[in-house]
Design an enzyme around this catalytic site. Structure first.
Site, PDB file in Angstrom:
ATOM      1  N   TYR A  31       0.596  -1.766   0.248  1.00 56.04           N
ATOM      2  CA  TYR A  31      -0.329   0.356  -0.361  1.00 56.04           C
ATOM      3  C   TYR A  31       0.988   1.510  -0.431  1.00 56.04           C
ATOM      4  O   TYR A  31       0.578   2.472  -0.527  1.00 56.04           O
ATOM      5  CB  TYR A  31      -1.109   0.116   1.899  1.00 56.04           C
ATOM      6  CG  TYR A  31      -1.670  -1.351   1.275  1.00 56.04           C
ATOM      7  CD1 TYR A  31      -2.418  -2.358   0.375  1.00 56.04           C
ATOM      8  CD2 TYR A  31      -2.370  -1.353   2.742  1.00 56.04           C
ATOM      9  CE1 TYR A  31      -2.886  -2.968   0.063  1.00 56.04           C
ATOM     10  CE2 TYR A  31      -3.401  -2.008   2.730  1.00 56.04           C
ATOM     11  CZ  TYR A  31      -3.400  -3.305   1.162  1.00 56.04           C
ATOM     12  OH  TYR A  31      -4.621  -4.477   2.128  1.00 56.04           O
TER      13      TYR A  31
ATOM     14  N   VAL B 224     -17.775  -5.664  -2.825  1.00 56.45           N
ATOM     15  CA  VAL B 224     -18.378  -6.925  -3.487  1.00 56.45           C
ATOM     16  C   VAL B 224     -20.153  -6.781  -2.971  1.00 56.45           C
ATOM     17  O   VAL B 224     -20.725  -7.672  -3.026  1.00 56.45           O
ATOM     18  CB  VAL B 224     -17.645  -8.408  -2.414  1.00 56.45           C
ATOM     19  CG1 VAL B 224     -16.308  -8.276  -2.840  1.00 56.45           C
ATOM     20  CG2 VAL B 224     -17.851  -8.125  -1.192  1.00 56.45           C
TER      21      VAL B 224
ATOM     22  N   ILE C 292     -12.429  -4.403   7.693  1.00 52.86           N
ATOM     23  CA  ILE C 292     -12.508  -3.423   7.783  1.00 52.86           C
ATOM     24  C   ILE C 292     -12.698  -2.441   6.355  1.00 52.86           C
ATOM     25  O   ILE C 292     -12.027  -2.535   5.101  1.00 52.86           O
ATOM     26  CB  ILE C 292     -10.632  -3.906   7.221  1.00 52.86           C
ATOM     27  CG1 ILE C 292     -10.354  -4.904   6.246  1.00 52.86           C
ATOM     28  CG2 ILE C 292      -9.931  -5.128   8.518  1.00 52.86           C
ATOM     29  CD1 ILE C 292      -9.105  -5.329   5.557  1.00 52.86           C
TER      30      ILE C 292
ATOM     31  N   SER D 135     -12.387   4.431   3.957  1.00 53.01           N
ATOM     32  CA  SER D 135     -12.231   5.344   3.894  1.00 53.01           C
ATOM     33  C   SER D 135     -11.623   6.589   4.777  1.00 53.01           C
ATOM     34  O   SER D 135     -10.744   7.002   4.852  1.00 53.01           O
ATOM     35  CB  SER D 135     -13.839   5.789   3.934  1.00 53.01           C
ATOM     36  OG  SER D 135     -14.409   7.887   3.359  1.00 53.01           O
TER      37      SER D 135
ATOM     38  N   SER E  58     -19.316   7.318  10.179  1.00 49.19           N
ATOM     39  CA  SER E  58     -20.096   6.283   9.665  1.00 49.19           C
ATOM     40  C   SER E  58     -20.240   4.288  10.033  1.00 49.19           C
ATOM     41  O   SER E  58     -21.041   3.933  10.477  1.00 49.19           O
ATOM     42  CB  SER E  58     -21.190   6.655   8.220  1.00 49.19           C
ATOM     43  OG  SER E  58     -21.969   5.870   8.051  1.00 49.19           O
ATOM     44  N   ASN E  59     -19.211   4.228   9.407  1.00 49.78           N
ATOM     45  CA  ASN E  59     -18.653   2.459   8.914  1.00 49.78           C
ATOM     46  C   ASN E  59     -18.826   2.331  10.261  1.00 49.78           C
ATOM     47  O   ASN E  59     -18.589   1.051  11.076  1.00 49.78           O
ATOM     48  CB  ASN E  59     -17.680   2.233   8.086  1.00 49.78           C
ATOM     49  CG  ASN E  59     -17.870   2.994   6.957  1.00 49.78           C
ATOM     50  OD1 ASN E  59     -19.499   2.699   5.759  1.00 49.78           O
ATOM     51  ND2 ASN E  59     -16.673   2.824   5.632  1.00 49.78           N
TER      52      ASN E  59
END
Length: 273
Positions: free
Chosen positions: A55, A194, A229, A232, A240-241
């Site tokens: 990453y 997904v 996981i 954002s 929010s997640n």
């Protein structure tokens, strides 16, 4: 449901540690954005941060961890070895630790099977790193059950986690059962990519909880005991997640969401069996 020392829903690892079920994913977050995004996540209560050498954002995450000044034991940090770095395991982990500003990570994963193979030789190096305290737990990512069995057969050491692409549409009881029987924690990535966030079943359940469909998907993972996981860079979305982990779905709602995988089970079984 199991919790860690800070009361968060967590999965028990065979190493004796506990892995928070809600984590902050950082795939496709640039190193420049990673420090701020990770800071937002830590401020929102996430105590599990997932990154990887591939990453190229470990330095940014390290800055956020240092600025947060949280007790080291309160934050679960995962990084991963690129398959192309097979043969350079120790050097790669050392570089990751330097960038993250840590003496150890909580979990180190083989990111993908090197050359599509289980690679027990690489796994031996992971076992050694764990024995030396450079990582608390070790696992794999994107491995099939057969590949996991090969690692176990050759080394006698079971991967503690398998991080795979996962969500309601990919739900497969055979995969869940296979990992559970081996004592391997299922960790899902790309839960929203997904999923069809406009699916009528998800929309209906979300309405019952005054939630978004993304939050329902997070809650579904937590209800099953899967690690999730979401990712954002937007503060409001990160917050929010996280709220999805506090949704309590009924058994009927969980079963209804499981049913969204009916068209994908055959393909999932071919992939992971």
């Amino acid at each position: 449901m199991a919790t860690n020392d800070y009361g968060e829903p967590a999965a028990a690892l065979t190493s004796g540690g506990r892995m928070p079920l809600l984590g902050f994913g950082t795939w496709q977050i640039s190193n420049r954005e990673a420090a701020q995004a990770t800071t937002y996540a830590l401020q929102a209560g996430y105590r599990h941060i997932d990154t990887a050498t591939m990453y190229q954002n470990e330095s940014g995450i390290g800055k956020a961890l240092a600025s947060a000044a949280l007790p080291r034991e309160s934050v679960f940090v995962t990084t991963k070895l690129p398959p192309s770095h097979a043969g350079r395991e120790r050097r790669t982990l050392g570089e990751s630790l330097t960038k993250l500003g840590l003496d150890y990570v909580d979990l180190w994963l083989i990111h993908w099977p090197p050359n599509g193979q289980a690679a027990p030789r690489v796994w031996h190096q992971f076992i050694r790193a764990q024995q030396e305290g450079l990582t608390k737990a070790i696992g794999v990512s994107n491995y099939s059950l057969r590949q996991i069995d090969e690692l176990i057969h050759v080394t006698g050491v079971v991967p503690q986690v398998n991080q795979i692409r996962w969500g309601p549409s990919l739900y497969d009881p055979a995969v869940v059962s296979g990992l559970d029987q081996r004592g391997v924690v299922l960790e899902g990535y790309s839960p929203f990519k997904v999923s069809n966030l406009h699916d009528p079943t998800l929309v209906s359940i979300a309405a019952q909880h005054d939630a978004t469909t993304a939050q329902v998907i997070v809650g579904w993972h937590i209800a099953h005991g899967f690690v999730v996981i979401p990712k954002s860079v937007r503060r409001e979305r990160i917050v929010s997640n996280a709220a999805g982990a506090r949704i309590t779905l009924t058994a009927e709602e969980v079963a209804a969401i499981d049913g969204l995988s009916s068209g994908a089970r055959a393909g999932a079984r071919r992939r992971w069996g």
